[in-house]
Design an enzyme around this catalytic site. Structure first.
Site, mmCIF file in Angstrom:
data_model
loop_
_atom_site.group_PDB
_atom_site.id
_atom_site.type_symbol
_atom_site.label_atom_id
_atom_site.label_comp_id
_atom_site.label_asym_id
_atom_site.label_seq_id
_atom_site.Cartn_x
_atom_site.Cartn_y
_atom_site.Cartn_z
ATOM 1 N N SER A 5 1.043 11.428 8.001
ATOM 2 C CA SER A 5 1.750 12.351 7.099
ATOM 3 C C SER A 5 2.507 13.454 7.821
ATOM 4 C CB SER A 5 0.756 12.954 6.112
ATOM 5 O OG SER A 5 0.438 11.975 5.166
ATOM 6 N N GLN A 37 3.460 7.322 2.592
ATOM 7 C CA GLN A 37 2.695 6.495 3.530
ATOM 8 C C GLN A 37 2.672 5.074 2.976
ATOM 9 O OE1 GLN A 37 0.210 8.219 6.344
ATOM 10 N NE2 GLN A 37 2.361 8.774 6.326
ATOM 11 N N TRP A 92 -6.022 -5.875 -2.906
ATOM 12 C CA TRP A 92 -5.266 -6.921 -2.214
ATOM 13 C C TRP A 92 -4.717 -7.931 -3.227
ATOM 14 C CZ3 TRP A 92 -3.259 -8.011 2.483
ATOM 15 C CH2 TRP A 92 -2.763 -9.310 2.654
ATOM 16 N N ARG A 109 -4.106 16.643 12.346
ATOM 17 C CA ARG A 109 -2.970 15.941 11.725
ATOM 18 C C ARG A 109 -2.398 16.694 10.527
ATOM 19 N NH1 ARG A 109 -7.499 12.987 10.912
ATOM 20 N NH2 ARG A 109 -8.372 12.984 8.811
ATOM 21 N N ASP A 110 -1.217 16.263 10.164
ATOM 22 C CA ASP A 110 -0.493 16.663 8.950
ATOM 23 C C ASP A 110 0.143 18.050 9.136
ATOM 24 O OD1 ASP A 110 -1.640 14.282 8.140
ATOM 25 O OD2 ASP A 110 -3.254 15.271 7.024
ATOM 26 N N ASN A 119 0.068 5.649 0.154
ATOM 27 C CA ASN A 119 -0.763 6.850 -0.023
ATOM 28 C C ASN A 119 0.107 8.086 0.042
ATOM 29 O OD1 ASN A 119 -1.291 5.901 2.853
ATOM 30 N ND2 ASN A 119 -2.410 7.793 3.005
ATOM 31 N N ASP A 120 -0.237 9.101 0.773
ATOM 32 C CA ASP A 120 0.328 10.444 0.607
ATOM 33 C C ASP A 120 1.850 10.513 0.416
ATOM 34 O OD1 ASP A 120 -2.189 10.541 1.704
ATOM 35 O OD2 ASP A 120 -1.609 11.635 3.485
ATOM 36 N N TRP A 168 0.817 -1.219 0.000
ATOM 37 C CA TRP A 168 0.000 0.000 0.000
ATOM 38 C C TRP A 168 0.851 1.268 0.000
ATOM 39 C CZ3 TRP A 168 -5.042 1.645 -0.103
ATOM 40 C CH2 TRP A 168 -5.293 2.941 0.357
ATOM 41 N N GLU A 201 -7.209 17.988 5.497
ATOM 42 C CA GLU A 201 -5.987 17.212 5.706
ATOM 43 C C GLU A 201 -4.863 17.831 4.881
ATOM 44 O OE1 GLU A 201 -7.474 12.746 6.258
ATOM 45 O OE2 GLU A 201 -7.842 13.451 4.230
HETATM 46 N N1 DQQ Z 1 -3.430 10.295 4.971
HETATM 47 C C1 DQQ Z 1 -2.639 10.194 6.162
HETATM 48 C C2 DQQ Z 1 -3.092 11.292 7.052
HETATM 49 C C3 DQQ Z 1 -3.694 12.236 6.104
HETATM 50 C C4 DQQ Z 1 -4.362 11.361 5.103
HETATM 51 C C5 DQQ Z 1 -2.827 8.830 6.755
HETATM 52 C C6 DQQ Z 1 -4.633 12.013 3.798
HETATM 53 O O1 DQQ Z 1 -2.025 11.838 7.786
HETATM 54 O O2 DQQ Z 1 -4.570 13.111 6.726
HETATM 55 O O3 DQQ Z 1 -2.271 7.840 5.923
HETATM 56 O O4 DQQ Z 1 -4.723 11.089 2.749
#
Ligand code: DQQ
Length: 717
Positions: A337, A292, A537, A403-404, A275-276, A273, A460
């Site tokens: 993040s 991430q 998956w 967050r972030d 992400n950000d 996986w 976010e």
């Molecule tokens: N992804 C992260 C967070 C953020 C979100 C978690 C945005 O920190 O807010 O994986 O895609």
């Protein structure tokens, strides 16, 4: 079975439970020689483990009483035995012993006995489906326990093992539970190995319970594998090294080099996986992109920071995993993040640690010039309480949505934005200030901008970028990325909005930026998947990054975006197509799933133009980029093979018609379009392996096109 243990030690403690007795009886039926060996005799050294090629501990209840009778003796005896090439199988709650026995620094966090009313089993990780424990099964969902049976378990749910490979998640009630890491393989440096199967087995009920024999089959194959001198030698992705190790990551990337739909010049994780984008920085001659990353599989869980670097934005290489959750720290449930800040010449990370219902800012530093290893601040979290004014949003998941991080310095003061939401109002961006060069002490100043609920309830990944007289603030609102051009007044504090819009009108989220050595601002965004969790998956990978985009605001306050010019170095075979178009499709003499198409279109008397990409040979399936009625649209209705979660078209409005310049980047499951002077539309589609044609036509009349097309090489070293 071709190999089986010549002599098995069946470990036990005290009186055997019916389940343990049934497992021993089964072992005696299927294996040539089985001794019941008391754990106390292992702990006190009186049992000679060297006589056995595999030891098996099967516990359907809390194993701590067995450990109480000599944990250190057991740990030492097993270490000797494993280093001598032995194999150890731990099933059900015996997996709880991995931490006290020194097999892993992190033990399973979900332990107990459940009574599920549904079928359960193993969800095999696609990169590890050739592990010998799964021999004989050609389905990734292996049902091993029918409904109504007690299910003792010791598996990883919020956490992941520190040193073991998750070979399978869970499967229950006919639903995937990838977050239940159930089958784990621990390679040992000196040889030997440990396999844990932390749920969904029953020997007592194996004959009457539907699927029970499947569990016994996995155990039988696992015992055989553990007895073999090189149990995993034939695996497509070797599991001899830890999952954070760069050689392991590169082996996964090689194994997925031709995976259907996986982009090759848009950045991806080696597998699993993504992400950000996080912590973007140009440092010591290289661009560093952290991201991430969940090493446990292609789902969002136990977030680590993956890491890739490039000297030139053209060729990238995988680096070891940079940050991992600490089971005793405020980031136990994930390192979410954050950003890299260079303060006094030293790189510092600020990221969000998640634990329980809290998410709070954490700090890490390094003196590694390659930014591969980081020291977390023992004083984490650096902000221990969330603000109370205004009242911030509490949700089922979080005591405060908070967050972030985006941090910058101006005139000797450090500024720090955190994303949040104001309860009952909408997403917000909070400002902190500091004069501490170590970025530990932060003073809360207040929100700089708050949306109405129409712009999302939580904002976010806020980021502030400065261009001459303008500030650009963007936020990710759960659905898309809104930007605001205006002025940040840090005294009030307040962001005055002069203009606003969307950074991208398609599948693009949580972008982050860094400055190139020549001053350009480069932005990457996460391109989330548009197919369901089971398909992600099964693919073994999820998520890609956009191309690096040069972003700027001109003196009139208008936002511009274009692909970083360095990407031209990836261009290969070239074709062009110029001239009039009518309403029949004209094929381009160049095909491929990794292409750049640069075109200028004049409508003449046509109503619009359609560019088909990722086309099937019979012309029946394609993704269509359509320009008509001042609208640029990507029509995905016939673009994918197999199930997808959205085939809705995506579009943006364009200011004028007549002539349009487009740059279209096709990369397997990505169609990323730059229109005019910087409107972006990125779509995910899943063409499978065969669709690779390109064609174009006019709609309702004649148009003129001038098109250059290139194949684009892979970006990976
Ligand atoms: N992804 C992260 C967070 C953020 C979100 C978690 C945005 O920190 O807010 O994986 O895609």
């Amino acid at each position: 079975m071709t190999v089986s243990p010549s002599r098995l030690a069946y470990l036990h403690h005290g009186t055997r439970s019916p389940e343990q007795a049934a497992a021993l009886e089964w072992a005696r039926d299927v294996l040539p020689a089985v001794d019941a060996v008391p754990l106390v005799s292992v702990a006190d050294g009186s049992a000679d483990l060297a006589r056995y090629d595999v030891c098996w501990w099967h516990a359907d209840s809390d194993p701590s009483s067995a450990l109480a009778d000599g944990t250190s003796g057991l740990a030492a005896a097993f270490a000797d035995y494993l280093d001598g090439g032995g194999g150890l199988l731990l099933t059900l709650r015996a997996v709880e012993a991995v931490e006290p026995l020194g097999i892993d620094r992190i033990g399973p966090d979900a332990v107990g006995v459940a009574h599920p009313q549904s079928t359960s089993g193993f969800l095999v990780h696609p990169l590890y489906e050739d592990h010998p424990a799964f021999a004989g099964f050609d389905d990734r969902r292996i049902r091993t326990l029918g409904p109504g049976h007690a299910s003792p378990h010791a598996r990883y749910e919020a956490l992941l093992p520190a040193d073991g490979h998750v070979l399978a998640g869970g499967f229950t009630d006919e639903h995937d539970r990838p977050d239940r890491s159930t089958v784990v393989w621990w390679p040992r440096e000196q040889g030997g190995a440990v396999l844990g199967v932390g749920a969904s087995l029953s020997f007592a009920d194996r004959v009457i319970a539907p699927y029970g024999m499947a569990g016994a089959s996995v155990v039988e194959h696992a015992l055989a594998a553990l007895a073999a001198p090189e149990p995993t030698a034939g695996m497509r992705v070797p599991v001899e090294r830890g999952y954070r190790d760069v050689e392991h990551l590169r082996a996964m990337r090689r194994a997925q080099a031709d995976a259907p739909n996986k982009p090759t010049y848009h950045l991806t994780a080696p597998a699993n996986w993504l992400n950000d984008p996080n912590g973007l920085v140009h440092w010591n001659g290289r661009y560093h992109l952290f991201y991430q990353y969940n090493p446990g599989g292609a789902y969002h869980g136990s977030i680590h920071w993956g890491h890739a670097t490039s000297a030139d934005l053209v060729t990238w290489r995988d680096e070891p995993v940079a940050l991992s959750p600490d089971p005793d720290g405020p980031d136990r449930d994930g390192c979410w993040s954050g950003c890299t800040v260079v303060a006094d010449g030293e790189p510092i990370l600020l990221y969000t640690g998640g634990r329980g219902r809290d998410q709070l800012p954490c700090r890490a530093t390094t003196d590694d010039v390659d930014l591969r290893t980081w020291r977390k601040d023992p004083a984490n979290p650096v902000i221990a309480e969330t603000p109370t004014d205004p009242p911030l949003l509490e949700t089922d998941d979080w005591a405060t949505e908070f967050r972030d991080h985006c941090v910058w310095e101006a005139d000797g003061t450090w500024y720090h934005l955190v994303g949040s939401g104001v309860a009952g109002v909408g997403g917000t961006v909070l400002l902190y200030e500091s004069t501490d060069p170590e970025l530990r002490d932060w003073e809360y100043r207040g929100p700089v901008l708050t949306g109405d609920g129409g712009h999302g309830v939580v904002w976010e990944c806020p980021e502030l970028l400065r261009f001459n007289e303008w500030d650009l603030l963007h936020v990710s609102n759960g659905d898309h990325v809104d930007y605001f051009v205006g002025h940040l007044d840090t005294d009030t504090p307040r962001f005055e909005v002069v203009d606003s819009g969307r950074l991208d009108h398609g599948d693009f989220y949580a972008p982050q930026s860094t400055e190139a050595p020549d001053g350009r601002v480069l932005t990457w965004g996460w391109l989330p998947e548009e197919r369901g969790a089971p398909e992600q998956w099964d693919a073994g990978w999820s998520g890609a990054m956009s191309l690096p985009r040069e972003v700027w605001v001109d003196h009139d306050g208008r936002l511009h975006q274009r692909p970083a010019e360095e990407l031209a170095a990836l261009r290969g075979a070239h074709e062009s197509l110029s001239g009039p178009l009518d309403e029949s499709w004209t094929d381009l003499d160049l095909s491929g799933q990794a292409l750049e198409l640069d075109l200028t279109v004049a409508l003449d008397d046509a109503d619009g133009v359609e560019l088909g990409v990722l086309e099937a040979a019979d012309g029946e399936g394609r993704a269509v980029v359509r320009w008509e009625d001042r609208e640029l649209r990507i029509d995905r209705a016939a673009a994918s093979e197999g199930p997808v979660s959205s085939v809705e078209p995506q579009w943006l409005h364009l200011p004028a018609d007549g002539t349009l310049t487009l740059r279209v980047f096709v990369d397997h499951s990505v169609v990323e379009v730059f229109a005019g002077d910087g409107a972006c539309l990125t779509s995910r589609v899943y063409p499978g392996e065969a669709r690779d044609g390109v064609s174009i036509r006019a709609l309702g009349g004649r148009a003129t096109v001038d098109l250059d097309a290139w194949r684009v090489a892979s970006t990976w070293e």
